[in-house]
Write a protein that holds these residues in place. Structure first.
Motif, PDB file in Angstrom:
ATOM      1  N   GLU A 408       0.820  -1.221   0.000  1.00 13.18           N
ATOM      2  CA  GLU A 408       0.000   0.000   0.000  1.00 13.18           C
ATOM      3  C   GLU A 408       0.854   1.271   0.000  1.00 13.18           C
ATOM      4  N   LEU A 468      -3.962   7.246   0.194  1.00  8.15           N
ATOM      5  CA  LEU A 468      -4.454   6.487   1.347  1.00  8.15           C
ATOM      6  C   LEU A 468      -5.683   7.149   1.959  1.00  8.15           C
ATOM      7  N   ARG A 471      -8.611   6.390  -0.283  1.00 13.68           N
ATOM      8  CA  ARG A 471      -8.963   4.966  -0.276  1.00 13.68           C
ATOM      9  C   ARG A 471      -9.693   4.560   0.999  1.00 13.68           C
TER      10      ARG A 471
END
Length: 529
Positions: A408, A468, A471
């Protein structure tokens, strides 16, 4: 005009267990009297090692070849006795981190006097008088008192001024400034750059400025040399480099300034973290046996409301209370006020009471070098929180979570078996981010997460944080003194000074129409480069 320092085909190599490392691969440049040459490039490009090689300051496993001509003499290969007649007298250096460059055991007056006594043979009394002149020259307040201070008793900006005073003590012909403003607030940075320019005019010295901050370069340089992987890929006047860059690497550096804007969350987005009338006092001793102990108020009646998907940027100079407020919001230090996490009142909770909420509230520290344990592998570092908050997971499940977290943040999953020292600063900061997101938090407080990074790496980390957030619907409190980063990351900005909020509002409103003089001064200092 004849150059005061000419470098020809300079090479710097290091002998390591893995073989010979070529840090500088045959570069050439010169600098003239009264001129500022900026050497720019990312960390590891060879900027500092170039000047260390010229000054004879390489580590024991380092060697240098080529020419560094000063006054008709090639400094490369000269014995220490010859170099010592030049270093600290004719060619001097301001190092990047004044706290580690100044000896903590000696008062600053003694440290500044040392080159005067060594090179000019001044008596201690005469040297002290000259030190007072120098402290006044570089703008140290109350120099008669400060001359007897220790480095730890001074601010970062004052320590940097002390380093400048030491470098200027013997009125050098060449001043090498290695990242002299990296760790400083924008207002202090502007003062230091103005000071260097004024002193350059007064003494007519040449300045070699080593930096990765192109804003600084644009503000002060006459000519620019761009380094990459030990080579100069492009050099020219400031206008040529900024107005018509030729090399792709130079263009990449110029394009690496943080850009874009952050849209605010929907008006009905739920509140995830709140602090009302937050007060943080620190005991600073004093008062004697029966007297009253003195306290310092670091945060004074501050209120913050963070909504889901929001990024609040907190700006201000060192000592304004930014980082202390961040830790208070996470209940990591003693603070008065009312605190809520979502619908939960967490005001009166002790350490044990806060444990169920810790998983949802994470912190990313400023220093990617100091915040990761050198004794643990990357996998152990990022899964540490799982042992506390998800103890039921098997070793294989933790390993899978580590692999997912590393992916990630854009790192190879095999990195989990390596140690932090094997990674660059930008990679370490990604590891620190992976450690926080592996627990799937709702709130992340980021304390100067990009200040130690090159601009190009900063941009990568900012894009990662944005991705991030999109998301996972993360909420950020982003603490920084870098206003260009705050502008790119935040949808709401809080300006702090002396523990209080002096102004806050939507990012565009704060940057385009600041109301308070302090905010105007911060923005002017940041964007006049």
């Amino acid at each position: 005009m004849t150059p005061v320092l000419t470098v020809n085909d300079l090479k710097v190599t290091f002998q390591t267990p893995d073989g010979t490392v070529e840090a500088v691969k045959g570069i050439s440049f010169d600098v003239k009297k009264g001129e500022t040459l900026a050497i720019v490039g990312e960390s590891g490009s060879g900027k500092s090692q170039t000047m260390m090689g010229i000054m004879g300051l390489l580590a024991k496993n380092g060697s240098v070849t080529g020419e560094a001509l000063y006054g008709g003499t090639n400094l490369v290969g000269q014995p220490l006795s010859t170099l010592n007649t030049v270093r600290g007298s004719k060619i001097t250096m301001i190092f990047q981190e004044p706290m580690t460059s100044l000896d903590p055991l000696y008062r600053i007056g003694r440290q500044i006097a040392e080159p005067l006594i060594h090179h000019r043979g001044l008596s201690k009394k005469a040297a002290r008088a000259r030190v007072l002149e120098l402290l006044k020259l570089v703008g140290i307040p109350d120099p008669e008192r400060r001359i007897d201070s220790y480095p730890h008793e001074m601010s970062g900006g004052q320590r940097q001024r002390v380093m400048i005073a030491m470098a200027l003590a013997n009125e050098p012909d060449v001043l090498i400034a290695d990242e002299p403003t990296t760790a400083l607030d924008v207002t202090i940075q502007a003062q230091i750059l103005t000071l260097l320019a004024d002193l350059q005019k007064r003494f007519g010295m040449a300045i070699v400025l080593i930096t990765h901050d192109l804003g600084v370069v644009k503000h002060v340089a006459d000519r620019v040399a761009v380094m990459r992987k030990g080579e100069i890929v492009e050099q020219g006047t400031r206008d040529e480099i900024f107005g018509n860059a030729q090399h792709d690497y130079t263009k990449m550096l110029l394009a690496a300034e943080p850009t874009g804007t952050k849209a605010p969350p929907p008006e009905n987005a739920p509140m995830v973290l709140e602090g009302r009338n937050v007060i943080v006092d620190f005991d600073i001793g004093g008062g004697g046996l029966f007297g009253k102990a003195r306290t310092f108020r670091a945060v004074d009646q501050v209120s913050i409301r963070l909504r889901q998907g929001q990024t609040i940027g907190i700006v201000g100079e060192s000592g304004s209370g930014k980082s202390t407020l961040g830790r208070a919001l996470l209940k990591l230090l003693q603070a008065d006020g009312a605190f809520r996490f979502g619908t939960n009142d967490i005001s009166g909770l002790d350490r044990a009471g806060m444990r169920p909420f810790r998983k949802q509230m994470q912190l990313v520290f400023q220093d990617p070098y100091g915040s990761l344990s050198p004794r643990q592998t990357v996998g152990e570092i990022i899964t540490e929180g799982l042992y506390v908050h998800e103890p039921q997971l098997s070793r294989a499940e933790r390993d899978q979570r580590a692999i997912a977290a590393l992916k990630e943040v854009g790192l190879d999953p095999t990195a989990r078996n390596r140690y932090p020292h094997e990674f660059s600063g930008g990679q370490r900061q990604r590891i620190a981010i992976a450690r926080s997101i592996i627990l799937k938090p709702k709130v992340v407080i980021l304390d100067e997460p990009t200040s130690a990074l090159d601009r190009s790496v900063q941009r990568q980390v900012i894009e990662l944080l944005r991705d991030l957030q999109d998301r996972y619907g993360l909420s950020y409190v982003f603490i920084s003194h870098d206003l260009s980063v705050i502008r790119a990351m935040s949808d709401h900005v809080v300006v702090m000074k002396n523990g209080k909020i002096v102004e806050q509002g939507d990012t565009e409103a704060i940057f385009d129409h600041p109301a308070e003089d302090y905010t105007k001064a911060l923005i002017a200092a940041a964007f006049t480069h």
